[in-house]
Design a protein around this motif. Structure first.
Motif, PDB file in Angstrom:
ATOM      1  N   UNK A  66      24.795  17.418   8.579  1.00 47.11           N
ATOM      2  CA  UNK A  66      23.532  16.719   8.871  1.00 47.11           C
ATOM      3  C   UNK A  66      23.126  16.855  10.332  1.00 47.11           C
ATOM      4  N   UNK A  67      21.846  17.121  10.536  1.00 44.39           N
ATOM      5  CA  UNK A  67      21.289  17.073  11.899  1.00 44.39           C
ATOM      6  C   UNK A  67      20.410  15.841  12.094  1.00 44.39           C
ATOM      7  N   UNK A  68      20.575  14.852  11.223  1.00 45.68           N
ATOM      8  CA  UNK A  68      19.831  13.603  11.376  1.00 45.68           C
ATOM      9  C   UNK A  68      20.229  12.871  12.660  1.00 45.68           C
ATOM     10  N   UNK A  69      19.429  11.853  13.013  1.00 45.42           N
ATOM     11  CA  UNK A  69      19.710  11.098  14.241  1.00 45.42           C
ATOM     12  C   UNK A  69      20.673   9.922  14.022  1.00 45.42           C
ATOM     13  N   UNK A  70      21.298   9.890  12.819  1.00 45.68           N
ATOM     14  CA  UNK A  70      22.170   8.764  12.471  1.00 45.68           C
ATOM     15  C   UNK A  70      23.433   8.642  13.316  1.00 45.68           C
ATOM     16  N   UNK A  71      23.842   9.724  13.987  1.00 44.06           N
ATOM     17  CA  UNK A  71      25.004   9.607  14.880  1.00 44.06           C
ATOM     18  C   UNK A  71      24.547   9.153  16.269  1.00 44.06           C
ATOM     19  N   UNK A  72      23.370   9.640  16.680  1.00 47.20           N
ATOM     20  CA  UNK A  72      22.841   9.266  18.008  1.00 47.20           C
ATOM     21  C   UNK A  72      22.469   7.787  18.066  1.00 47.20           C
ATOM     22  N   UNK A  73      21.948   7.275  16.957  1.00 48.33           N
ATOM     23  CA  UNK A  73      21.401   5.903  16.958  1.00 48.33           C
ATOM     24  C   UNK A  73      22.482   4.830  17.143  1.00 48.33           C
TER      25      UNK A  73
END
Ligand code: F2R
Ligand code: MG
Ligand code: MG
Ligand code: MG
Length: 397
Positions: A133-140
């Protein structure tokens, strides 16, 4: 004005919370009008008793749920323990699945649980046909890592952050986005006074660009794998959700001494340079319409098109410009910009306001906004626990 470190930890944690809660009613709206955001914020800022009829308590979403899990784990384990974090993510999701999680990340939770949290990085690698996944769910959710790693050596902080991301996001854009957001907060915690001038902004951004550049130069194999892949949905340039005009603009062609072309990918560093360019122009009085900023930086659920946007909103909120929300607090102005971009408003807001809170401290967060948010006492306690942990353990392992 010197802001205490404890105040900065609280500002970071609670800044993230208020923007998740206040940003989520707008999440997914592509065209948010500035009028509607102003009206909404004026209503939330109105001094009224919590007991008065119609006083709204806004729920937090997955952004805060996952931030809580990382904070709890670091505090209780007193170290970074990926299996423990994986377990907390999955149990938290099972307890409250309706917090607006990403459509695909929930499959990772199920697979982690099924394997009893052994090999906590494996399920994420299987996402999106092996591209991750390249979603922002780790950054958030990276705020607690930045706080826990306040005194850490940079390389150790990077490793911890990358690993915290890889539990759900194995794609280079996903984990490098988390690293950038972590560095943005980490630098904000280390800034000793408020950011007031264009000079301060440029020092802050130049530091961030320099660090990110090194990280991205080390990520070339992973980037070229992603960018050479044109057939699957994993190629970030072909993301249909995208509304920006920056496909390919993050490839630099270098000719080496054998006269061969070599592509160098530094996508996040390149975006940061755009953030710097826009902010420099704006502070000098040039005006950019919101749709132009969104077209350039992005506003969607991918880390690439949301983390630099959040950094931009955080820095812009430090100033009172022609299109600012009329409020004395930088964190409120940051929240206003974040929501006005539309798209992933809770997440861009949450990332932006955790940076702003880390710069300006808890005193910049209006108390009335905290009263509108579910869970603010618990989040404040986590900030204090992390602060004590950092103080008692000057350089965590
Ligand atoms: N999911 C949402 N919002 C939409 C629904 C909320 C609404 N209130 C409701 O529930 O009705 N918000 C949350 O998700 C974002 C974080 O997502 P995360 O954790 O990164 O999840 P996931 O599933 O891994 O990725 C999100 C989507 O991105 C696309 N994508 C990611 N990697 C991809 C790849 N390699 N190839 C193609 N597409 C990829 C997919 O569409 C994923 O589903 C935050 O906004 C949080 O607030
Ligand atoms: Mg959310
Ligand atoms: Mg969802
Ligand atoms: Mg979101």
């Amino acid at each position: 004005i010197i802001i205490s470190l404890m105040s900065k930890f609280r500002g970071c944690m609670l800044g993230g919370l208020i923007a998740d809660c206040l940003g989520s009613p707008f999440e997914g709206e592509m065209f948010v009008t500035t009028d509607s955001v102003q009206k909404f914020l004026h209503k939330q800022l109105e001094e009224q008793s919590e007991k008065s009829a119609g006083f709204q308590i806004l729920s937090y979403t997955d952004d805060t749920a996952m931030t809580k899990s990382i904070a709890q784990s670091l505090i209780e384990m007193r170290k970074f323990d990926p299996k423990d974090i994986a377990k907390r993510f999955a149990l938290e999701y099972n307890k409250e699945p309706k917090r607006g999680y990403g459509a695909n990340v929930v499959d990772v939770f199920a697979a982690l649980m099924l394997a009893n949290y052994e090999s906590p990085y494996e399920p994420a690698k299987r996402q999106f046909g092996g591209f991750g996944s390249y979603g922002n769910g780790a950054a958030m959710r990276v705020g607690p890592c930045a706080m826990y790693g306040y005194n850490m050596e940079l390389n150790k902080l990077l490793e911890l952050t990358r690993d915290s991301a890889r539990i759900t996001h194995s794609n280079v854009y996903g984990y490098n986005g988390a690293i950038l957001q972590c560095l943005a907060i980490h630098q904000a915690l280390h800034v000793h006074s408020i950011i007031r001038t264009l000079f301060d902004i440029n020092v802050y951004l130049n530091n961030l660009i320099e660090k990110m550049m090194k990280i991205e130069l080390d990520s070339q194999p992973a980037y070229s794998m992603m960018n050479n892949n044109t057939t699957t949905t994993a190629n970030i340039n072909n993301n249909n959700n995208s509304n920006n005009g920056n496909s390919n603009n993050h490839t630099n062609i270098i000719i080496n001494n054998h006269n061969q072309e070599k592509k160098i990918y530094t996508p996040f560093s390149d975006k940061l340079k755009k953030v710097k360019e826009i902010l420099n122009n704006e502070i000098k009085g040039n005006k950019y319409p919101i749709d132009k900023i969104v077209a350039c930086l992005g506003n969607d659920v991918s880390a690439f098109k949301s983390v630099p946007t959040a950094i931009y909103a955080a820095l812009k909120g430090q100033f009172i410009l022609f299109d600012s929300f009329d409020h004395p607090s930088p964190i409120v102005r940051t929240l206003y910009h974040s929501i006005s971009f539309g798209g992933d408003t809770d997440t861009i807001g949450s990332m932006a306001c955790s940076i702003s809170g880390a710069i300006n401290g808890i005193e910049s967060v209006p108390k009335i906004l905290l009263k509108h948010c579910e869970c603010c006492d618990v989040m404040e306690k986590y900030a204090d626990d992390l602060f004590r942990l950092v103080r008692s353990n000057n350089s965590p392992p």
